[in-house]
Design a protein around this motif. Structure first.
Motif, PDB file in Angstrom:
ATOM      1  N   ASP A  44       0.829  -1.207   0.000  1.00 42.90           N
ATOM      2  CA  ASP A  44       0.000   0.000   0.000  1.00 42.90           C
ATOM      3  C   ASP A  44       0.865   1.260   0.000  1.00 42.90           C
ATOM      4  O   ASP A  44       1.365   1.677   1.042  1.00 42.90           O
ATOM      5  CB  ASP A  44      -0.912  -0.022   1.232  1.00 42.90           C
ATOM      6  CG  ASP A  44      -1.757   1.245   1.347  1.00 42.90           C
ATOM      7  OD1 ASP A  44      -1.804   2.024   0.382  1.00 42.90           O
ATOM      8  OD2 ASP A  44      -2.369   1.442   2.415  1.00 42.90           O
ATOM      9  N   VAL A  45       1.033   1.840  -1.197  1.00 35.70           N
ATOM     10  CA  VAL A  45       1.737   3.115  -1.344  1.00 35.70           C
ATOM     11  C   VAL A  45       0.766   4.202  -1.805  1.00 35.70           C
ATOM     12  O   VAL A  45       0.789   5.328  -1.320  1.00 35.70           O
ATOM     13  CB  VAL A  45       2.902   2.996  -2.341  1.00 35.70           C
ATOM     14  CG1 VAL A  45       3.585   4.350  -2.547  1.00 35.70           C
ATOM     15  CG2 VAL A  45       3.914   1.954  -1.874  1.00 35.70           C
ATOM     16  N   PHE A  46      -0.103   3.832  -2.743  1.00 35.39           N
ATOM     17  CA  PHE A  46      -1.070   4.768  -3.303  1.00 35.39           C
ATOM     18  C   PHE A  46      -2.501   4.379  -2.910  1.00 35.39           C
ATOM     19  O   PHE A  46      -3.434   4.592  -3.675  1.00 35.39           O
ATOM     20  CB  PHE A  46      -0.947   4.826  -4.828  1.00 35.39           C
ATOM     21  CG  PHE A  46       0.288   5.530  -5.313  1.00 35.39           C
ATOM     22  CD1 PHE A  46       0.271   6.885  -5.587  1.00 35.39           C
ATOM     23  CD2 PHE A  46       1.475   4.832  -5.497  1.00 35.39           C
ATOM     24  CE1 PHE A  46       1.405   7.534  -6.045  1.00 35.39           C
ATOM     25  CE2 PHE A  46       2.623   5.468  -5.951  1.00 35.39           C
ATOM     26  CZ  PHE A  46       2.589   6.829  -6.213  1.00 35.39           C
ATOM     27  N   GLY A  47      -2.658   3.816  -1.734  1.00 30.30           N
ATOM     28  CA  GLY A  47      -3.997   3.428  -1.294  1.00 30.30           C
ATOM     29  C   GLY A  47      -4.922   4.619  -1.110  1.00 30.30           C
ATOM     30  O   GLY A  47      -6.122   4.536  -1.373  1.00 30.30           O
ATOM     31  N   ASP A  48      -4.360   5.738  -0.675  1.00 31.16           N
ATOM     32  CA  ASP A  48      -5.130   6.978  -0.465  1.00 31.16           C
ATOM     33  C   ASP A  48      -4.388   8.095  -1.191  1.00 31.16           C
ATOM     34  O   ASP A  48      -3.610   8.834  -0.582  1.00 31.16           O
ATOM     35  CB  ASP A  48      -5.256   7.261   1.027  1.00 31.16           C
ATOM     36  CG  ASP A  48      -6.042   8.531   1.324  1.00 31.16           C
ATOM     37  OD1 ASP A  48      -6.504   9.188   0.372  1.00 31.16           O
ATOM     38  OD2 ASP A  48      -6.176   8.868   2.526  1.00 31.16           O
ATOM     39  N   VAL A  49      -4.646   8.213  -2.471  1.00 34.79           N
ATOM     40  CA  VAL A  49      -3.910   9.175  -3.299  1.00 34.79           C
ATOM     41  C   VAL A  49      -4.142  10.620  -2.874  1.00 34.79           C
ATOM     42  O   VAL A  49      -3.183  11.393  -2.761  1.00 34.79           O
ATOM     43  CB  VAL A  49      -4.245   8.986  -4.791  1.00 34.79           C
ATOM     44  CG1 VAL A  49      -3.629  10.103  -5.627  1.00 34.79           C
ATOM     45  CG2 VAL A  49      -3.739   7.625  -5.284  1.00 34.79           C
ATOM     46  N   THR A  93      -7.879   7.645  -7.488  1.00 29.78           N
ATOM     47  CA  THR A  93      -7.929   7.961  -6.069  1.00 29.78           C
ATOM     48  C   THR A  93      -7.293   6.867  -5.219  1.00 29.78           C
ATOM     49  O   THR A  93      -6.948   7.114  -4.060  1.00 29.78           O
ATOM     50  CB  THR A  93      -9.374   8.177  -5.595  1.00 29.78           C
ATOM     51  OG1 THR A  93     -10.144   7.007  -5.898  1.00 29.78           O
ATOM     52  CG2 THR A  93      -9.989   9.390  -6.293  1.00 29.78           C
ATOM     53  N   THR A  94      -7.135   5.680  -5.799  1.00 28.21           N
ATOM     54  CA  THR A  94      -6.568   4.568  -5.028  1.00 28.21           C
ATOM     55  C   THR A  94      -5.998   3.495  -5.949  1.00 28.21           C
ATOM     56  O   THR A  94      -6.472   3.314  -7.077  1.00 28.21           O
ATOM     57  CB  THR A  94      -7.634   3.936  -4.114  1.00 28.21           C
ATOM     58  OG1 THR A  94      -7.025   2.904  -3.327  1.00 28.21           O
ATOM     59  CG2 THR A  94      -8.778   3.339  -4.917  1.00 28.21           C
ATOM     60  N   SER A  95      -4.996   2.800  -5.442  1.00 28.23           N
ATOM     61  CA  SER A  95      -4.465   1.626  -6.139  1.00 28.23           C
ATOM     62  C   SER A  95      -5.147   0.355  -5.636  1.00 28.23           C
ATOM     63  O   SER A  95      -5.007  -0.718  -6.237  1.00 28.23           O
ATOM     64  CB  SER A  95      -2.955   1.507  -5.903  1.00 28.23           C
ATOM     65  OG  SER A  95      -2.664   1.420  -4.516  1.00 28.23           O
ATOM     66  N   ALA A  96      -5.896   0.462  -4.539  1.00 33.41           N
ATOM     67  CA  ALA A  96      -6.452  -0.721  -3.886  1.00 33.41           C
ATOM     68  C   ALA A  96      -7.470  -1.453  -4.755  1.00 33.41           C
ATOM     69  O   ALA A  96      -7.553  -2.684  -4.710  1.00 33.41           O
ATOM     70  CB  ALA A  96      -7.082  -0.324  -2.549  1.00 33.41           C
ATOM     71  N   ASN A  97      -8.253  -0.723  -5.544  1.00 31.98           N
ATOM     72  CA  ASN A  97      -9.227  -1.387  -6.410  1.00 31.98           C
ATOM     73  C   ASN A  97      -8.535  -2.292  -7.430  1.00 31.98           C
ATOM     74  O   ASN A  97      -8.987  -3.412  -7.683  1.00 31.98           O
ATOM     75  CB  ASN A  97     -10.100  -0.358  -7.134  1.00 31.98           C
ATOM     76  CG  ASN A  97     -11.254   0.129  -6.276  1.00 31.98           C
ATOM     77  OD1 ASN A  97     -11.615  -0.502  -5.285  1.00 31.98           O
ATOM     78  ND2 ASN A  97     -11.835   1.254  -6.656  1.00 31.98           N
ATOM     79  N   ALA A  98      -7.458  -1.806  -8.010  1.00 33.80           N
ATOM     80  CA  ALA A  98      -6.715  -2.621  -8.976  1.00 33.80           C
ATOM     81  C   ALA A  98      -6.076  -3.818  -8.279  1.00 33.80           C
ATOM     82  O   ALA A  98      -6.100  -4.938  -8.800  1.00 33.80           O
ATOM     83  CB  ALA A  98      -5.653  -1.779  -9.672  1.00 33.80           C
ATOM     84  N   HIS A  99      -5.510  -3.592  -7.100  1.00 32.84           N
ATOM     85  CA  HIS A  99      -4.924  -4.700  -6.335  1.00 32.84           C
ATOM     86  C   HIS A  99      -5.994  -5.740  -6.009  1.00 32.84           C
ATOM     87  O   HIS A  99      -5.759  -6.953  -6.113  1.00 32.84           O
ATOM     88  CB  HIS A  99      -4.312  -4.180  -5.035  1.00 32.84           C
ATOM     89  CG  HIS A  99      -3.124  -3.304  -5.231  1.00 32.84           C
ATOM     90  ND1 HIS A  99      -2.568  -2.556  -4.204  1.00 32.84           N
ATOM     91  CD2 HIS A  99      -2.355  -3.045  -6.328  1.00 32.84           C
ATOM     92  CE1 HIS A  99      -1.533  -1.886  -4.664  1.00 32.84           C
ATOM     93  NE2 HIS A  99      -1.391  -2.162  -5.943  1.00 32.84           N
ATOM     94  N   LEU A 100      -7.169  -5.270  -5.619  1.00 37.81           N
ATOM     95  CA  LEU A 100      -8.270  -6.168  -5.283  1.00 37.81           C
ATOM     96  C   LEU A 100      -8.678  -6.998  -6.499  1.00 37.81           C
ATOM     97  O   LEU A 100      -8.882  -8.222  -6.399  1.00 37.81           O
ATOM     98  CB  LEU A 100      -9.467  -5.361  -4.775  1.00 37.81           C
ATOM     99  CG  LEU A 100     -10.702  -6.165  -4.359  1.00 37.81           C
ATOM    100  CD1 LEU A 100     -10.393  -7.036  -3.150  1.00 37.81           C
ATOM    101  CD2 LEU A 100     -11.865  -5.213  -4.058  1.00 37.81           C
ATOM    102  N   MET A 101      -8.799  -6.352  -7.627  1.00 35.91           N
ATOM    103  CA  MET A 101      -9.163  -7.052  -8.859  1.00 35.91           C
ATOM    104  C   MET A 101      -8.117  -8.101  -9.229  1.00 35.91           C
ATOM    105  O   MET A 101      -8.446  -9.224  -9.631  1.00 35.91           O
ATOM    106  CB  MET A 101      -9.330  -6.046 -10.002  1.00 35.91           C
ATOM    107  CG  MET A 101      -9.662  -6.670 -11.349  1.00 35.91           C
ATOM    108  SD  MET A 101     -11.360  -7.274 -11.452  1.00 35.91           S
ATOM    109  CE  MET A 101     -12.243  -5.733 -11.734  1.00 35.91           C
TER     110      MET A 101
END
Length: 219
Positions: A44-49, A93-101
């Protein structure tokens, strides 16, 4: 018989240095494909851009200053093109959605398919200027690559993909990962972090292949 050297590789999908490092990873796999196993994880680096930019780049031009920094960073690497819309107009806004996918794809298919789609997502952002923080964009990319959206969505809705992603994030903390990209060698005894040249990575990996450390030093 020589053991396969396991390398834990941590990245954030929105990290430009991970985008730059992709060619080094490809070369490493090409040269040592039969001797190494690259285990890919997300950090998590860009979780909360918005918060990241507001706190780290507010005095340096905000998103525009960050975008200029990105273009300067890739200017020395002909193979790592970055669309001028990245961070100037296209601001996930976040990298988490891509990570989740990607974790959902790994569960639905396998690790290789997930790794392949990670490159697809990175290319979509850095080259095509698409907002890969947006789930609709991610689903469109998955669909365009012939993936079963219903099966992927099932692992997202039932929580298994999220659990797998949280496992990655927790593992990164346990291994004291400070950022993206990070190569973890020798069971965590050595971490190569950031803009590390291919020759440096290769030399460290080859040294471990020649002289594996099966146990910690007694000193």
């Amino acid at each position: 018989m020589n053991k396969t050297l396991v390398i834990d590789y941590y990245t954030d999908i929105l990290c430009v240095w991970a985008w730059i490092a992709q060619k080094r990873v490809d070369e490493l796999n090409k040269k040592l494909a039969n001797s190494i196993e690259l285990q890919c994880y997300y950090v998590d680096v860009f979780g909360d851009v918005p918060t990241k930019i507001n706190t780290q780049w507010q005095s340096k031009g905000g998103f525009i200053g960050f975008a200029e920094h990105i273009q300067q960073s890739v200017s020395a690497f002909e193979y790592a093109h970055v669309n001028p819309k990245v961070w100037t107009q296209v601001r996930p806004t976040t990298s988490a959605n891509a990570h989740l996918m990607l974790k959902a794809i790994e569960i639905t298919y396998d690790k290789k398919k997930s790794i392949d789609m990670a490159l697809t997502f990175r290319s979509a952002f850095f080259v095509d200027g698409l907002d890969i923080g947006n789930l609709d964009v991610l689903y469109d990319l998955a669909n365009a690559n012939g993936l079963d959206l219903n099966a992927i969505d099932t692992s997202i809705r039932d929580g298994s993909a999220m659990a797998s992603l949280m496992g990655d994030y927790q593992k990164s903390k346990q291994q004291n990962i400070n950022g993206s990209p990070s190569f973890v060698l020798d069971g965590g005894r050595q971490i190569l972090y950031g803009d590390v040249g291919f020759r440096v990575i290769l030399a460290n990996v080859e040294e471990l292949l020649k002289h594996p450390t099966d146990e910690a030093s007694w000193c």
